[in-house]
Design an enzyme around this catalytic site. Structure first.
Site, PDB file in Angstrom:
ATOM      1  N   ARG A 184      -8.990 -12.566  -2.401  1.00  0.00           N
ATOM      2  CA  ARG A 184      -9.158 -11.165  -2.807  1.00  0.00           C
ATOM      3  C   ARG A 184      -9.638 -11.012  -4.255  1.00  0.00           C
ATOM      4  NH1 ARG A 184      -6.832  -8.090   1.281  1.00  0.00           N
ATOM      5  NH2 ARG A 184      -5.170  -9.150   2.425  1.00  0.00           N
ATOM      6  N   TYR A 231       0.793  -1.232   0.000  1.00  0.00           N
ATOM      7  CA  TYR A 231       0.000   0.000   0.000  1.00  0.00           C
ATOM      8  C   TYR A 231       0.827   1.286   0.000  1.00  0.00           C
ATOM      9  CZ  TYR A 231      -3.613  -3.334   1.236  1.00  0.00           C
ATOM     10  OH  TYR A 231      -4.469  -4.401   1.233  1.00  0.00           O
ATOM     11  N   HIS A 246      -9.267  -0.020  -5.492  1.00  0.00           N
ATOM     12  CA  HIS A 246      -8.267  -0.739  -4.693  1.00  0.00           C
ATOM     13  C   HIS A 246      -6.907  -0.204  -5.086  1.00  0.00           C
ATOM     14  CE1 HIS A 246     -11.330  -3.538  -3.418  1.00  0.00           C
ATOM     15  NE2 HIS A 246     -11.726  -3.564  -4.681  1.00  0.00           N
ATOM     16  N   SER A 264      -4.042  -1.769  -4.537  1.00  0.00           N
ATOM     17  CA  SER A 264      -3.243  -2.877  -5.064  1.00  0.00           C
ATOM     18  C   SER A 264      -4.011  -3.595  -6.175  1.00  0.00           C
ATOM     19  CB  SER A 264      -2.909  -3.865  -3.941  1.00  0.00           C
ATOM     20  OG  SER A 264      -4.085  -4.537  -3.510  1.00  0.00           O
ATOM     21  N   HIS A 284     -14.958  -8.232  -0.206  1.00  0.00           N
ATOM     22  CA  HIS A 284     -15.039  -9.646  -0.541  1.00  0.00           C
ATOM     23  C   HIS A 284     -16.210 -10.379   0.096  1.00  0.00           C
ATOM     24  CE1 HIS A 284     -11.184  -8.562  -2.084  1.00  0.00           C
ATOM     25  NE2 HIS A 284     -10.776  -8.245  -0.877  1.00  0.00           N
ATOM     26  N   ASP A 331     -25.733  -4.080  -0.820  1.00  0.00           N
ATOM     27  CA  ASP A 331     -27.133  -3.680  -0.864  1.00  0.00           C
ATOM     28  C   ASP A 331     -27.301  -2.175  -0.680  1.00  0.00           C
ATOM     29  OD1 ASP A 331     -27.798  -6.320  -1.278  1.00  0.00           O
ATOM     30  OD2 ASP A 331     -28.557  -6.659   0.760  1.00  0.00           O
ATOM     31  N   ASN A 353     -13.258   2.511  -1.443  1.00  0.00           N
ATOM     32  CA  ASN A 353     -12.298   1.442  -1.186  1.00  0.00           C
ATOM     33  C   ASN A 353     -12.777   0.787   0.096  1.00  0.00           C
ATOM     34  OD1 ASN A 353     -10.202  -0.254  -0.540  1.00  0.00           O
ATOM     35  ND2 ASN A 353      -8.594   1.231  -0.994  1.00  0.00           N
TER      36      ASN A 353
END
Length: 136
Positions: free
Chosen positions: A106, A22, A95, A97, A75, A82, A69
């Site tokens: 992931r 990151y 994201h 990465s 996941h 929703d 993010n």
């Protein structure tokens, strides 16, 4: 244009955890760079480690676009999925990465199909690319 940047679980530790993935900039430093890039726009920044708080923020948002993010919530959080599906404001999933080059768990996002698009793998620039997508 008003943009809302939402960061989820553990992203408050950006710059401190997994810097090889990151980077070394803190979330505050990244947010400052984003705000500078979008100096002619209004940017709001929000971070929470609590799934329900993110849902509430999505539901109460007043803006032109949301950059999300969700961190690990990506996941498995059908609640956030929703909440996105229930609002009319477009959401871009982000994201830092390339999640597809990481652990198998992931690779699947439960959010992607209710988002306008997905941008990943460009570090902090993923947020800027997502924000710019609302200007197209």
């Amino acid at each position: 244009m008003k943009l809302l940047f939402i960061n989820g679980v553990n992203l408050n530790l950006t710059g401190k955890r997994e810097t090889g993935v990151y980077g070394s900039k803190t979330l505050e430093e990244i947010n400052k760079a984003i705000a500078a890039h979008f100096a002619d726009d209004e940017c709001e920044f929000y971070q929470s480690n609590c799934e329900g708080d993110i849902c509430t923020k999505l539901q109460s948002a007043v803006c032109d676009g949301i950059i999300l993010n969700a961190g690990a919530f990506t996941h498995y959080s059908y609640a956030i999925r929703d909440a996105i599906a229930a609002i009319k404001i477009p959401v871009v999933e982000v994201h830092m990465s390339n999640v597809h080059a990481r652990e198998e768990f992931r690779h699947k996002s439960v959010l992607s199909e209710v988002c306008r698009g997905v941008i990943l793998g460009f570090g902090e620039n993923s947020y800027i690319l997502a924000g710019e997508s609302f200007k197209l």
